[in-house]
Design a protein around this motif. Structure first.
Motif, PDB file in Angstrom:
ATOM      1  N   UNK A  75       0.734  -1.179  -0.092  1.00 51.29           N
ATOM      2  CA  UNK A  75      -0.029   0.094   0.047  1.00 51.29           C
ATOM      3  C   UNK A  75       0.823   1.190   0.124  1.00 51.29           C
ATOM      4  N   UNK A  76       2.059   1.094   0.839  1.00 47.18           N
ATOM      5  CA  UNK A  76       2.875   2.377   0.952  1.00 47.18           C
ATOM      6  C   UNK A  76       3.326   2.726  -0.544  1.00 47.18           C
ATOM      7  N   UNK A  79       0.680   4.362  -2.642  1.00 53.75           N
ATOM      8  CA  UNK A  79       0.502   5.749  -2.171  1.00 53.75           C
ATOM      9  C   UNK A  79       1.903   6.690  -2.876  1.00 53.75           C
ATOM     10  N   UNK A  80       2.999   6.101  -2.602  1.00 55.23           N
ATOM     11  CA  UNK A  80       4.326   6.833  -3.171  1.00 55.23           C
ATOM     12  C   UNK A  80       4.144   7.024  -4.600  1.00 55.23           C
ATOM     13  N   UNK A  83       0.401   9.383  -4.602  1.00 54.13           N
ATOM     14  CA  UNK A  83      -0.055  10.414  -4.143  1.00 54.13           C
ATOM     15  C   UNK A  83      -0.804  10.237  -2.933  1.00 54.13           C
ATOM     16  N   UNK A  84      -1.022  11.491  -2.199  1.00 57.01           N
ATOM     17  CA  UNK A  84      -1.987  10.758  -1.009  1.00 57.01           C
ATOM     18  C   UNK A  84      -3.202  10.933  -1.379  1.00 57.01           C
ATOM     19  N   UNK A  85      -3.931   9.459  -0.943  1.00 63.10           N
ATOM     20  CA  UNK A  85      -5.270   8.780  -1.371  1.00 63.10           C
ATOM     21  C   UNK A  85      -6.258   9.709  -1.009  1.00 63.10           C
ATOM     22  N   UNK A  86      -6.154  10.882  -0.043  1.00 62.05           N
ATOM     23  CA  UNK A  86      -7.419  11.643   0.014  1.00 62.05           C
ATOM     24  C   UNK A  86      -7.344  13.013  -0.808  1.00 62.05           C
ATOM     25  N   UNK A  87      -6.269  13.131  -1.601  1.00 64.92           N
ATOM     26  CA  UNK A  87      -6.014  14.382  -2.397  1.00 64.92           C
ATOM     27  C   UNK A  87      -5.839  13.882  -3.874  1.00 64.92           C
ATOM     28  N   UNK A  90      -3.275  15.993  -5.717  1.00 59.22           N
ATOM     29  CA  UNK A  90      -1.916  16.260  -5.550  1.00 59.22           C
ATOM     30  C   UNK A  90      -0.894  14.884  -5.697  1.00 59.22           C
ATOM     31  N   UNK A  91       0.145  15.370  -6.032  1.00 60.48           N
ATOM     32  CA  UNK A  91       1.272  14.288  -6.136  1.00 60.48           C
ATOM     33  C   UNK A  91       1.315  13.820  -7.623  1.00 60.48           C
TER      34      UNK A  91
ATOM     35  N   UNK B  49       7.109  10.537   3.015  1.00 53.20           N
ATOM     36  CA  UNK B  49       6.934   9.484   1.538  1.00 53.20           C
ATOM     37  C   UNK B  49       6.849  10.105   0.261  1.00 53.20           C
ATOM     38  N   UNK B  50       6.455  11.277   0.202  1.00 51.34           N
ATOM     39  CA  UNK B  50       6.355  12.077  -1.173  1.00 51.34           C
ATOM     40  C   UNK B  50       7.418  12.927  -1.381  1.00 51.34           C
ATOM     41  N   UNK B  80       2.079  23.641  -1.602  1.00 51.67           N
ATOM     42  CA  UNK B  80       0.995  23.259  -2.611  1.00 51.67           C
ATOM     43  C   UNK B  80      -0.288  23.855  -1.893  1.00 51.67           C
ATOM     44  N   UNK B  95       5.413  19.655   1.134  1.00 52.52           N
ATOM     45  CA  UNK B  95       5.864  19.380  -0.068  1.00 52.52           C
ATOM     46  C   UNK B  95       7.143  20.149  -0.541  1.00 52.52           C
ATOM     47  N   UNK B 417      -0.314   6.910   6.408  1.00 54.22           N
ATOM     48  CA  UNK B 417       0.346   6.325   5.220  1.00 54.22           C
ATOM     49  C   UNK B 417      -0.021   7.475   4.168  1.00 54.22           C
ATOM     50  N   UNK B 418      -0.640   8.391   4.123  1.00 53.64           N
ATOM     51  CA  UNK B 418      -0.905   9.075   2.904  1.00 53.64           C
ATOM     52  C   UNK B 418       0.326  10.022   2.824  1.00 53.64           C
ATOM     53  N   UNK B 419       1.020  10.099   4.062  1.00 52.11           N
ATOM     54  CA  UNK B 419       2.006  11.237   4.094  1.00 52.11           C
ATOM     55  C   UNK B 419       3.437  10.683   4.637  1.00 52.11           C
ATOM     56  N   UNK B 426      -3.165   3.661   6.593  1.00 47.82           N
ATOM     57  CA  UNK B 426      -4.063   5.249   6.601  1.00 47.82           C
ATOM     58  C   UNK B 426      -4.712   5.570   7.766  1.00 47.82           C
ATOM     59  N   UNK B 428      -6.321   9.178   7.492  1.00 49.64           N
ATOM     60  CA  UNK B 428      -7.038  10.103   6.905  1.00 49.64           C
ATOM     61  C   UNK B 428      -8.329   9.703   6.462  1.00 49.64           C
TER      62      UNK B 428
END
Ligand code: HEM
Ligand code: SF4
Lengths: 101, 551
Positions: A75-76, A79-80, A83-87, A90-91, B49-50, B80, B95, B417-419, B426, B428
């Motif tokens: 999963x990690x 997501x990398x 991008x963030x799964x809630x946004x 973004x990414x 992460x990103x 952002x 970011x 895990x989103x960030x 996760x 969020x």
């Protein structure tokens, strides 16, 4: 099967060793190592890039390939790669062109 | 508010210049990542992460509109367009580019802000009650003491390489809005029988993989001894705290393993030896207190007819007042909580435009002051009752009018895990789903006071151990799984939640929370019995039965 990933030093972006270019942002363009020999080559390329200050934190990540698509095993890494799964704005998943810098 | 003197400003400016040099040398290859990492961390710069992540301190949660606008500027120019307010009274940007961080820190330094003490094994950014100085019934404004601790702890040579990070929280109220019992040192301003104010000291609290409630070590430390006593506590820890095992390195483990009595005896010994070393002269205390002198309040009646009329007429406003408006110590004024928990937005996230909007509102209607809370919300500490309606309208126009403070949708949630690079699961999206499931405000009111707190790993940045309902994300064979904990509290009645049993997959965790809520509603003694009170009365068993027997 494995792909080599890292973060770019100057901006932190997630990158992969690519098929055509040394470092690509899009997982779809990544080079997939199918055996230990190929993995070793990726690791060597990465070590050189770390020395050359292109990337930091390089490591091999497990993937599968389905219908030609490269899918990260964790999963990690999904997501990398996106991008963030809630946004979704973004990414890497964000609609092109990427946000101006 | 405190304003930097020339020494503060010089120290921060010099730090920016040093960091600019360090970034330059890293990019040129004169520093390896191993050499550079501790240097960037000392300035709040992580790699996540990103991208890189920059953590900026908001000492004791007090912020001017000018500073808030700078936070908006950083979000807009270098990031952002948003930032994440954390449970530690910090803001995190997700970011930033490494090459930009010297400029970001230089911009922040112009408004007396930085990322110092937001990482590493030092005394971290000191936190406090977001209602400091304005709460009705407060013994004394704790912020001058926080500022004194800040000045003493910043770049403290003896305490820059402690066994592990060290967090201090201070409150001046009986009701604990700063979670002092979950800190390495928790301090409460108290009044003794002689009418003097001093400090009650709590030691060795913390969350993470071994949650422990702090123990009271002293009932009353006189003001002049504040820093000497804190020094004694830290010195014993610095010497005896474990450096061989990162999981056992926090002071909570030391105090727990050696026992309060033994630890306390060593502190007393050290205190007796060194008392009077770090003198806190009355003149210096008075100088710092002067910065926190109450703003120019008007003399107003305790009630406002305009406010009462609006409250009567407008249901939305009435609802907002019910949850987000709190008693102020000055007649005619109120404290307003600004919820950063709107549906569909990650808890604690605010856009640059929202930051600017609250800055404008604070400037016009809150005597130039803002606060950030450990519950990931903002506070307008000084709003006239007469202005409440306008403030609510303007907040609502900026998407900041959510009337949910203290309710089930006011969720604390770490980035997960989103960030976060350390995350197992996760958090969020689970918060988002919970907010949707309990979107109906009437239902939220019917449920009443309820704090859900969630972390994406055992580090407990989202305070799950002390949630009335706590959720912990774990990784089970590569799949996200969520453990449920019940009965925690981070307030003056602090307690650690109990794990209900086996974890729940992502598609079932929200249903499990709903089962807990339904069980509570069926068990409670009248509407006034809160979830926490009910849980403490009936215990885990009925909840466990409801969660697992129906499976
Ligand atoms: C994304 C980067 C982050 C990293 C790498 C990180 C790392 C950690 C670690 C390793 C711990 C455990 C410390 C220990 O038990 O010794 C911890 C605790 C904590 N963090 Fe974070 N954290 C991050 C973000 C956050 C955020 C976003 C918040 C607020 C929402 C936060 C607030 C806290 C708090 C309150 C604790 C527990 C208090 C304690 O026992 O010290 N952190 N963090
Ligand atoms: S609790 Fe874990 S997942 Fe959440 S922010 Fe902290 S380290 Fe990251």
């Amino acid at each position: 099967m494995k792909v080599l990933t890292a973060n770019r030093l100057d901006d932190g972006a997630v990158v992969y060793i690519g098929k055509a270019a040394p470092w690509v942002e899009d997982l779809a363009s990544a080079l997939v190592a199918v055996d230990v020999g190929a993995e070793g080559q990726l690791t060597e390329t990465a070590a050189t890039a770390v020395k050359a200050r292109l990337v930091v934190g390089a490591y091999l990540m497990p993937v599968t390939v389905e219908d030609g698509r490269i899918l990260p095993a964790s999963v990690r890494e999904r997501i990398r790669a996106a991008g963030p799964s809630n946004r979704p704005d973004l990414g890497k998943q964000a609609p092109a062109p990427a946000l101006p810098r | 508010m405190y304003r930097y003197d020339e020494f503060d400003q010089q120290a921060v400016d010099e730090r920016v210049a040093q960091f600019r040099g360090q970034v330059g040398r890293r990019l040129k290859g004169e520093l390896t990542e191993d050499q550079f990492k501790p240097l960037r961390l000392m300035n709040g710069l992580y790699l996540q992460l990103h991208a890189y992540m920059l953590r900026v301190a908001i000492p004791y949660g007090t912020l001017s509109p000018r500073q808030m606008r700078m936070l908006a500027h950083v979000a807009r120019k270098y990031d952002k367009g948003y930032g994440h307010f954390t449970t530690r009274q910090n803001i995190q940007y997700n970011w930033p580019r490494l090459v930009d961080t010297p400029d970001i820190l230089a911009d922040l330094a112009t408004v007396e802000m930085h990322g110092i003490q937001t990482s590493g094994n030092c005394i971290r950014n000191v936190t406090s009650d977001p209602f400091s100085g304005v709460a009705a019934g407060e013994v004394e404004d704790p912020r001058p003491w926080c500022e004194i601790i800040r000045q003493w702890s910043s770049f403290h040579p003896e305490f820059s390489y402690l066994p592990r990070k060290f967090k201090i929280a201070v409150t001046g109220s009986e009701h604990d809005r700063a979670a002092i019992k979950l800190h390495d040192i928790g301090i409460r301003v108290v009044r003794n029988a002689a009418g003097e104010t001093g400090f009650e000291f709590w030691i060795g609290g913390g969350m993470g993989r071994t949650p422990i409630i702090a123990k009271k070590i002293r009932d009353f430390v006189p003001k002049a001894d504040l820093l000497d006593y804190a020094t004694a506590c830290l010195r014993v820890y610095n010497e005896l705290g474990r450096r061989d095992n990162i999981y056992k390195a926090r002071i909570k483990i030391l105090v727990h393993e050696m026992g309060l009595e033994k630890y306390s005896a060593l502190v007393d010994e050290e205190f007796a030896r060194s008392q009077g070393t770090v003198k806190l002269p009355d003149a210096e205390i008075a100088r710092i207190q002067a910065y926190f002198a109450p703003p120019a309040y008007e003399t107003l009646p305790a009630t406002s007819t305009a406010f009462e009329a609006r409250r009567f007429e407008d249901k939305g406003f009435r609802t907002f007042v019910r949850t987000n408006v709190h008693a102020h110590k000055v007649p005619g004024y109120a404290i307003v909580s600004v919820s950063l928990k709107a549906p569909g937005v990650a808890p604690g996230d605010a856009s640059a435009d929202q930051m600017d909007a609250v800055a404008d509102i604070a400037e016009r209607y809150s005597l130039d002051e803002l606060r950030v809370t450990h519950e990931q919300n903002l506070v307008l500490p000084n709003v006239k009752l007469d202005d409440l309606y306008t403030v609510w309208k303007q907040l609502s126009a900026a998407g900041l009018g959510s009337a949910n403070i203290g309710l089930i949708s006011d969720i604390i949630c770490c980035p997960g895990l989103d960030y976060c690079d350390l995350a197992n699961a996760r958090s969020i999206p689970i918060a988002d789903e919970l907010q949707q499931r309990f979107a109906d405000l009437e239902r939220q009111y019917a449920i009443g006071s309820l704090k859900i707190k969630m972390s994406g790993c055992i580090n407990a940045c989202g305070h799950h151990h002390v949630g009335h309902i706590g959720i912990l994300g774990v990784d089970k064979h590569g799949k996200e799984l969520y453990q449920l904990q019940l009965g925690g509290s981070g307030a003056e009645d602090a307690s650690i939640g109990q794990i209900t049993g086996a974890g729940f997959p992502p598609e079932r965790i929200v249903g499990a929370v709903e089962t807990v809520i339904e069980t509570y509603l069926s068990l409670r003694h009248g509407d006034a019995e809160t979830f926490l009170d009910c849980y403490r009365r009936v215990g885990l068993a009925p909840f466990k039965a409801a969660l697992y027997e129906a499976r």
